[in-house]
Write a protein that holds these residues in place. Sequence first.
Motif, PDB file in Angstrom:
ATOM      1  N   VAL A 194       0.943  -1.291  -0.084  1.00 46.49           N
ATOM      2  CA  VAL A 194       0.081  -0.034   0.015  1.00 46.49           C
ATOM      3  C   VAL A 194       0.671   1.255  -0.003  1.00 46.49           C
ATOM      4  CG1 VAL A 194      -1.562   1.225   1.367  1.00 46.49           C
ATOM      5  CG2 VAL A 194      -2.011  -1.175   1.055  1.00 46.49           C
ATOM      6  N   ALA A 195       1.909   1.238   0.721  1.00 39.80           N
ATOM      7  CA  ALA A 195       2.818   2.459   0.830  1.00 39.80           C
ATOM      8  C   ALA A 195       3.698   2.630  -0.532  1.00 39.80           C
ATOM      9  CB  ALA A 195       3.781   2.135   2.230  1.00 39.80           C
ATOM     10  N   HIS A 196       3.974   1.684  -1.178  1.00 39.53           N
ATOM     11  CA  HIS A 196       4.824   1.830  -2.431  1.00 39.53           C
ATOM     12  C   HIS A 196       3.857   1.005  -3.575  1.00 39.53           C
ATOM     13  CE1 HIS A 196       7.910   3.070   0.385  1.00 39.53           C
ATOM     14  NE2 HIS A 196       7.556   1.876   0.840  1.00 39.53           N
ATOM     15  N   PRO A 197       3.045   1.796  -4.155  1.00 40.91           N
ATOM     16  CA  PRO A 197       2.220   1.268  -5.027  1.00 40.91           C
ATOM     17  C   PRO A 197       2.978   1.371  -6.529  1.00 40.91           C
ATOM     18  CG  PRO A 197       1.414   3.494  -4.814  1.00 40.91           C
ATOM     19  CD  PRO A 197       2.162   3.047  -3.457  1.00 40.91           C
ATOM     20  N   GLU A 198       3.917   2.306  -6.896  1.00 35.94           N
ATOM     21  CA  GLU A 198       4.882   2.385  -7.874  1.00 35.94           C
ATOM     22  C   GLU A 198       5.816   1.141  -7.892  1.00 35.94           C
ATOM     23  OE1 GLU A 198       7.159   3.795  -4.466  1.00 35.94           O
ATOM     24  OE2 GLU A 198       5.288   4.005  -4.981  1.00 35.94           O
ATOM     25  N   LYS A 199       5.898   0.663  -6.749  1.00 40.74           N
ATOM     26  CA  LYS A 199       7.006  -0.566  -6.894  1.00 40.74           C
ATOM     27  C   LYS A 199       6.199  -1.808  -6.866  1.00 40.74           C
ATOM     28  CE  LYS A 199      11.055  -2.285  -4.182  1.00 40.74           C
ATOM     29  NZ  LYS A 199      11.946  -1.870  -3.261  1.00 40.74           N
ATOM     30  N   TYR A 200       5.387  -2.136  -6.160  1.00 34.88           N
ATOM     31  CA  TYR A 200       4.457  -3.350  -5.987  1.00 34.88           C
ATOM     32  C   TYR A 200       3.056  -3.066  -6.577  1.00 34.88           C
ATOM     33  CZ  TYR A 200       8.164  -4.444  -2.505  1.00 34.88           C
ATOM     34  OH  TYR A 200       9.410  -4.368  -2.007  1.00 34.88           O
ATOM     35  N   ARG A 201       2.718  -4.146  -7.319  1.00 36.56           N
ATOM     36  CA  ARG A 201       1.362  -4.084  -8.037  1.00 36.56           C
ATOM     37  C   ARG A 201       0.305  -4.447  -6.989  1.00 36.56           C
ATOM     38  NH1 ARG A 201      -1.570  -8.061 -10.369  1.00 36.56           N
ATOM     39  NH2 ARG A 201       0.290  -9.491 -10.186  1.00 36.56           N
ATOM     40  N   LEU A 202      -0.280  -3.626  -6.582  1.00 40.06           N
ATOM     41  CA  LEU A 202      -1.612  -3.945  -5.421  1.00 40.06           C
ATOM     42  C   LEU A 202      -2.718  -4.540  -6.328  1.00 40.06           C
ATOM     43  CD1 LEU A 202      -2.260  -3.297  -2.407  1.00 40.06           C
ATOM     44  CD2 LEU A 202      -3.575  -1.488  -3.127  1.00 40.06           C
ATOM     45  N   ASN A 203      -2.727  -5.876  -5.496  1.00 38.13           N
ATOM     46  CA  ASN A 203      -3.882  -6.861  -5.825  1.00 38.13           C
ATOM     47  C   ASN A 203      -5.022  -6.606  -4.696  1.00 38.13           C
ATOM     48  OD1 ASN A 203      -5.764  -9.084  -6.165  1.00 38.13           O
ATOM     49  ND2 ASN A 203      -4.241 -10.283  -7.366  1.00 38.13           N
ATOM     50  N   ILE A 204      -6.175  -5.873  -5.396  1.00 39.21           N
ATOM     51  CA  ILE A 204      -7.091  -5.696  -4.375  1.00 39.21           C
ATOM     52  C   ILE A 204      -7.613  -6.850  -3.719  1.00 39.21           C
ATOM     53  CG2 ILE A 204      -9.393  -4.575  -4.070  1.00 39.21           C
ATOM     54  CD1 ILE A 204      -7.237  -2.392  -4.580  1.00 39.21           C
ATOM     55  N   ASN A 205      -8.118  -8.077  -4.452  1.00 42.17           N
ATOM     56  CA  ASN A 205      -8.510  -9.019  -3.820  1.00 42.17           C
ATOM     57  C   ASN A 205      -7.599  -9.642  -2.752  1.00 42.17           C
ATOM     58  OD1 ASN A 205     -10.668  -9.164  -5.243  1.00 42.17           O
ATOM     59  ND2 ASN A 205     -10.159 -10.024  -7.107  1.00 42.17           N
ATOM     60  N   LEU A 206      -6.341  -9.507  -3.211  1.00 41.52           N
ATOM     61  CA  LEU A 206      -5.191 -10.166  -2.249  1.00 41.52           C
ATOM     62  C   LEU A 206      -5.025  -9.287  -0.962  1.00 41.52           C
ATOM     63  CD1 LEU A 206      -2.963 -12.324  -1.612  1.00 41.52           C
ATOM     64  CD2 LEU A 206      -1.605 -11.006  -2.896  1.00 41.52           C
ATOM     65  N   ALA A 207      -5.356  -8.001  -1.121  1.00 40.14           N
ATOM     66  CA  ALA A 207      -5.318  -7.151   0.202  1.00 40.14           C
ATOM     67  C   ALA A 207      -6.120  -7.281   0.791  1.00 40.14           C
ATOM     68  CB  ALA A 207      -5.154  -5.667  -0.387  1.00 40.14           C
ATOM     69  N   VAL A 208      -7.581  -7.676   0.251  1.00 35.42           N
ATOM     70  CA  VAL A 208      -8.644  -7.767   1.236  1.00 35.42           C
ATOM     71  C   VAL A 208      -8.247  -9.301   2.087  1.00 35.42           C
ATOM     72  CG1 VAL A 208     -11.150  -8.455   1.293  1.00 35.42           C
ATOM     73  CG2 VAL A 208     -10.245  -6.456  -0.309  1.00 35.42           C
ATOM     74  N   LEU A 209      -7.871 -10.127   1.414  1.00 36.79           N
ATOM     75  CA  LEU A 209      -7.803 -11.457   2.252  1.00 36.79           C
ATOM     76  C   LEU A 209      -6.580 -11.249   3.182  1.00 36.79           C
ATOM     77  CD1 LEU A 209      -8.239 -14.445   2.190  1.00 36.79           C
ATOM     78  CD2 LEU A 209      -6.401 -14.651   0.360  1.00 36.79           C
ATOM     79  N   GLN A 210      -5.496 -10.589   2.791  1.00 38.42           N
ATOM     80  CA  GLN A 210      -4.588 -10.289   3.903  1.00 38.42           C
ATOM     81  C   GLN A 210      -5.022  -9.707   4.977  1.00 38.42           C
ATOM     82  OE1 GLN A 210      -1.807  -8.220   1.338  1.00 38.42           O
ATOM     83  NE2 GLN A 210      -0.482  -9.988   1.032  1.00 38.42           N
ATOM     84  N   ALA A 211      -5.959  -8.549   4.957  1.00 41.34           N
ATOM     85  CA  ALA A 211      -6.688  -7.803   5.878  1.00 41.34           C
ATOM     86  C   ALA A 211      -7.494  -8.741   6.775  1.00 41.34           C
ATOM     87  CB  ALA A 211      -7.547  -6.677   5.245  1.00 41.34           C
ATOM     88  N   TRP A 212      -8.237  -9.421   6.301  1.00 38.59           N
ATOM     89  CA  TRP A 212      -9.146 -10.416   6.916  1.00 38.59           C
ATOM     90  C   TRP A 212      -8.105 -11.328   7.570  1.00 38.59           C
ATOM     91  CZ3 TRP A 212     -13.696 -10.317   8.493  1.00 38.59           C
ATOM     92  CH2 TRP A 212     -15.002  -9.645   7.908  1.00 38.59           C
TER      93      TRP A 212
END
Length: 425
Positions: A194-212
């Motif tokens: 989340v802090a470095h979107p220019e370096k890492y491609r943010l996968n929304i579905n994966l981010a939600v799963l990680q948050a859960w």
Amino acid sequence: MAEDCTVVRFSRDSSLAKIENLKQGENPDKFSECGRFGAFYVVCIALSIITYVLDLVLACILLYFYSINGYGLYFALTLTFFIIPAIIMTTISFRWYIVDHDDPSLDRISVSQWVIRIIFLLIQLSPLLRYIDTMIYGIRSKIAASTGNESKQTLLYRRMLDEDTNSALLRLFHCFLHAAPQAILQLVILLTHVAHPEKYRLNINLAVLQAWTVLVALMSIAWSLTSYHRSVRYARDDKDKMKWPGILMAFCWQLMSALSRVLALSLLASIFPAWMGCVCALHWGVMSIWLALGQHQTAACGSRCEELLLSTALGLAYVLAFISPRDGPTRYVYLAYYLVCFMENTAALVVWCVTNNSVDNPVLYYGAAGGQIFTFLLGIIFLLVYYKCCHPSLVNRSKIPSVDSDFLETERPGYSKSYNLRPRS
């Protein structure tokens, strides 16, 4: 103020003797309170099963997502903190089964029961089987009580308490070896992306799963500590029992404290992972030495070597949460522990705020910083409310409890206790 987890083991004979004393008039009200299996216990066991299973299921789903998306390093780290704790818990649970099998005072286990045990051990679900056994013993004790067989009901209820505390102790291993590392690891990965979107491609579905996954792991940590707290009080007949208000307040206290701690360590690890490792190692070492050199020896240890091993284990647990090593006043110990955690958390937060370039993401910047401070303070508030209003011993006291603990060694007249590694039948 002294209320937390300790590692105790009761002898079967002394446990049953205490029940007989209660039945003969020592404290009949207390026996009637302890000897019932009802909705309260069913809900507590159900919550333990749900939090445990959800924690494992989300970790498995996360492993699948890492695998198909090519996150090899994330997959390896997640798998490591999944397999190793499971093997450790399986080994401990299997050893307990062997010890119980060699105990002539216990009933023999059938071949079919051993087959079921081996299956659950092989699939690394030993705590789940003990939760199921707890429920079965409780139901059987309820049936025995309905038929008027008081001696059988007493024996089955005691076996239920033993299995409940055994499963709760296994969940402590799961809490500190699986849930806590997984929560920190997944939160670090999420914060980094989340802090470095220019370096890492943010996968929304994966981010939600990680948050859960992080949320469920934190809930698992909080419930593991609260559940063991409750289980030990029910296993010890000289302790007042926890009710719903106390369980709820203790859960909120543990949840907020764990969230604050995990967030602080994750923020530091997201920019300086080696620093986070050094902080945890230093905290572990200092706490272990403090326990080993201080007046914290317990009856759970039969030798100095065992005391050092227990001090090392508790020192590791203290990285996340405080566990009282013995009965006795711990008000100032709590003060010292949370003061150390506050200084460590604040230092980690300052380093992250100064180093991390989050100007383009003010929500993350202020949200993480404010969330860490707010949850820590909220945890302290829940702690004070619990001891002021919801502690089980308040029924017999007019002030905040400062002696009654859940864990190791307070010898009281009329109660004979023997301790080892866990409660047992």
